[in-house]
Design a protein around this motif. Structure first.
Motif, short mmCIF file in Angstrom:
data_model
loop_
_atom_site.label_atom_id
_atom_site.label_comp_id
_atom_site.label_asym_id
_atom_site.label_seq_id
_atom_site.Cartn_x
_atom_site.Cartn_y
_atom_site.Cartn_z
N GLY A 149 -33.30 -2.78 -5.72
CA GLY A 149 -34.16 -1.56 -6.00
C GLY A 149 -34.48 -1.35 -7.27
N ARG A 150 -34.66 -0.33 -7.84
CA ARG A 150 -35.21 0.22 -9.08
C ARG A 150 -34.47 1.65 -9.46
NH1 ARG A 150 -38.37 -3.18 -11.60
NH2 ARG A 150 -39.41 -4.94 -10.46
N PRO A 151 -33.16 1.79 -9.30
CA PRO A 151 -32.65 3.22 -9.71
C PRO A 151 -33.02 3.55 -11.09
CG PRO A 151 -30.93 1.58 -9.52
CD PRO A 151 -32.22 0.83 -9.16
N VAL A 152 -32.75 4.73 -11.32
CA VAL A 152 -33.06 5.57 -12.60
C VAL A 152 -31.52 6.21 -13.01
CG1 VAL A 152 -34.26 7.05 -14.07
CG2 VAL A 152 -35.40 5.50 -12.27
N PHE A 153 -31.16 6.21 -14.22
CA PHE A 153 -29.89 6.56 -14.38
C PHE A 153 -30.27 7.85 -15.68
CE2 PHE A 153 -29.00 2.73 -12.64
CZ PHE A 153 -27.71 2.97 -12.01
N VAL A 154 -29.80 9.17 -15.26
CA VAL A 154 -30.41 10.15 -15.99
C VAL A 154 -29.18 10.53 -16.83
CG1 VAL A 154 -31.39 12.36 -16.17
CG2 VAL A 154 -32.11 10.31 -14.33
N PHE A 155 -29.03 11.12 -17.88
CA PHE A 155 -28.09 11.69 -18.53
C PHE A 155 -28.85 12.59 -19.59
CE2 PHE A 155 -28.84 8.04 -21.17
CZ PHE A 155 -28.80 8.53 -22.44
N ALA A 156 -27.94 13.68 -20.17
CA ALA A 156 -28.66 14.68 -21.16
C ALA A 156 -28.29 14.31 -22.50
CB ALA A 156 -27.88 16.06 -20.94
N ASP A 157 -29.14 14.08 -23.46
CA ASP A 157 -29.05 14.06 -24.97
C ASP A 157 -29.41 15.17 -25.62
OD1 ASP A 157 -28.87 13.12 -27.32
OD2 ASP A 157 -30.38 11.62 -27.32
N GLY A 158 -28.72 16.02 -25.94
CA GLY A 158 -29.05 17.62 -26.56
C GLY A 158 -29.64 18.40 -25.30
N ASP A 159 -30.88 18.85 -25.58
CA ASP A 159 -31.45 19.44 -24.61
C ASP A 159 -32.43 18.60 -23.71
OD1 ASP A 159 -30.30 21.86 -25.48
OD2 ASP A 159 -32.19 22.20 -26.84
N GLU A 160 -32.46 17.51 -23.75
CA GLU A 160 -33.46 16.50 -23.33
C GLU A 160 -32.66 15.62 -22.26
OE1 GLU A 160 -36.78 16.26 -24.06
OE2 GLU A 160 -36.29 17.99 -25.47
N GLU A 161 -33.53 15.42 -21.14
CA GLU A 161 -32.87 14.50 -20.23
C GLU A 161 -33.22 12.98 -20.74
OE1 GLU A 161 -32.67 16.64 -15.93
OE2 GLU A 161 -34.04 14.82 -15.90
N VAL A 162 -32.51 12.15 -20.60
CA VAL A 162 -32.79 10.54 -21.02
C VAL A 162 -32.91 9.88 -19.53
CG1 VAL A 162 -32.21 8.62 -22.17
CG2 VAL A 162 -32.03 10.97 -23.21
N ARG A 163 -34.01 9.29 -19.30
CA ARG A 163 -34.00 8.35 -18.17
C ARG A 163 -34.05 6.92 -18.33
NH1 ARG A 163 -35.64 11.33 -13.82
NH2 ARG A 163 -36.72 9.53 -13.05
#
Length: 140
Positions: free
Chosen positions: A73-87
């Motif tokens: 598959g091609r999962p996406v890992f998402v986390f917060a950097d300040g006010d932005e979501e990083v994908r």
């Protein structure tokens, strides 16, 4: 006679993984190597599956470092950097490192199931589910 240097190896068959671990919505965690299953002192390892077009809930893994290997598959890992979501968009063969206490989630925007292998620096599958990536995280 058994001692620390001559303990038996343990074989965990893929079909025998345990789902008796903390779960997060949108994904299925299966435990293979842990304090509970094989008596490990410093390691947890298992497999996680995320169905197509699904997102997990936000969560973190306490003080454990987490290493993830993308099997399919091609999962996406998402986390917060300040006010932005990083994908972080991944593909089979990629690795992801999740530092301790970092809120994140897994998403699977694709049409096939995403399967990953997870290793953690604890003997238990520590999971703390959160209401958002920006939720306060208690640290010791």
């Amino acid at each position: 006679m058994s001692d620390h240097w001559h303990a038996p190896l343990r074989h965990i068959k893929g079909a025998e993984l345990s789902g008796d671990t903390v779960q997060t919505s949108g994904m299925t965690r299966l435990e293979a190597v842990s304090g509970k299953t094989v008596g490990s002192d410093k390691l947890w390892m298992g497999r996680t599956q995320v169905a197509p077009a699904t997102s997990s809930g936000d969560h973190h893994h306490g003080e454990a470092e987490t290493a993830i290997y993308i099997v399919s598959g091609r999962p996406v890992f998402v986390f917060a950097d300040g006010d932005e979501e990083v994908r972080l968009e991944t593909e089979p063969g990629d690795y992801i490192f999740v530092p301790p206490y970092v809120p994140h989630r897994e998403e699977n925007p694709g049409a096939e199931e995403a399967v990953v292998v997870i290793a953690r620096s604890s003997q238990e599958g520590v999971v703390v589910n959160l209401p958002s990536l920006w939720a306060p995280v208690e640290r010791p």
